[in-house]
Motif scaffolding. Structure first.
Motif, mmCIF file in Angstrom:
data_model
loop_
_atom_site.group_PDB
_atom_site.id
_atom_site.type_symbol
_atom_site.label_atom_id
_atom_site.label_comp_id
_atom_site.label_asym_id
_atom_site.label_seq_id
_atom_site.Cartn_x
_atom_site.Cartn_y
_atom_site.Cartn_z
ATOM 1 N N UNK A 96 0.817 -1.214 0.000
ATOM 2 C CA UNK A 96 0.000 0.000 0.000
ATOM 3 C C UNK A 96 0.853 1.268 0.000
ATOM 4 N N UNK A 97 1.981 1.230 0.711
ATOM 5 C CA UNK A 97 2.856 2.397 0.807
ATOM 6 C C UNK A 97 3.837 2.504 -0.352
ATOM 7 N N UNK A 98 3.957 1.451 -1.148
ATOM 8 C CA UNK A 98 4.877 1.467 -2.283
ATOM 9 C C UNK A 98 6.334 1.332 -1.888
ATOM 10 N N UNK A 99 6.579 0.585 -0.795
ATOM 11 C CA UNK A 99 7.948 0.344 -0.327
ATOM 12 C C UNK A 99 8.131 -1.157 -0.101
ATOM 13 N N UNK A 100 9.362 -1.564 0.132
ATOM 14 C CA UNK A 100 9.594 -2.981 0.392
ATOM 15 C C UNK A 100 9.180 -3.335 1.817
ATOM 16 N N UNK A 101 8.804 -4.584 2.016
ATOM 17 C CA UNK A 101 8.451 -5.063 3.350
ATOM 18 C C UNK A 101 9.649 -4.952 4.288
ATOM 19 N N UNK A 102 10.843 -5.184 3.759
ATOM 20 C CA UNK A 102 12.056 -5.075 4.581
ATOM 21 C C UNK A 102 12.222 -3.651 5.093
ATOM 22 N N UNK A 103 12.040 -2.684 4.216
ATOM 23 C CA UNK A 103 12.191 -1.279 4.609
ATOM 24 C C UNK A 103 11.152 -0.897 5.670
ATOM 25 N N UNK A 104 9.906 -1.296 5.455
ATOM 26 C CA UNK A 104 8.863 -0.988 6.426
ATOM 27 C C UNK A 104 9.123 -1.684 7.756
ATOM 28 N N UNK A 105 9.611 -2.901 7.706
ATOM 29 C CA UNK A 105 9.947 -3.621 8.928
ATOM 30 C C UNK A 105 11.034 -2.895 9.719
ATOM 31 N N UNK A 106 12.031 -2.388 9.025
ATOM 32 C CA UNK A 106 13.103 -1.645 9.701
ATOM 33 C C UNK A 106 12.573 -0.370 10.350
#
Length: 95
Positions: A34-44
């Motif tokens: 939804x945010x247009x970012x990677x899951x890894x980036x959002x997790x960090x």
């Protein structure tokens, strides 16, 4: 004047996780899409390992309606608290 703070200001990624994603039962993977970012980036970000940048704050605003300014103010407070824990021995007063 320097204010004394007794607790570490909450990282905005924690707020994103606890107040927005979890109540909506939204996984990090789905939120990342939804945010247009990677899951890894959002997790960090949600683990307070990465800051919420202006770009990310705006993405959050567009996706959730929560203001980008709110997330950026939280990030600034968190960052300044961390900096104030360090010693800047090379800085002297400008007179």
């Amino acid at each position: 004047m320097r204010l004394q703070m007794n607790r570490v200001p909450t990282h905005p990624g924690t707020v994103l996780l606890e107040r927005i994603l979890k109540p909506r039962q939204l996984s990090l993977q789905k939120a990342a899409v939804n945010l247009g970012v990677s899951a890894k980036h959002l997790s960090e970000i949600t683990r307070a390992m990465k800051p919420v940048t202006p770009s990310m704050a705006y993405r959050i605003e567009l996706a959730t309606g929560f203001s980008a300014e709110m997330f950026l103010r939280m990030q600034i407070k968190h960052d300044l608290y961390q900096l104030r824990q360090q010693h800047f021995d090379d800085v002297t007063a400008i007179t």
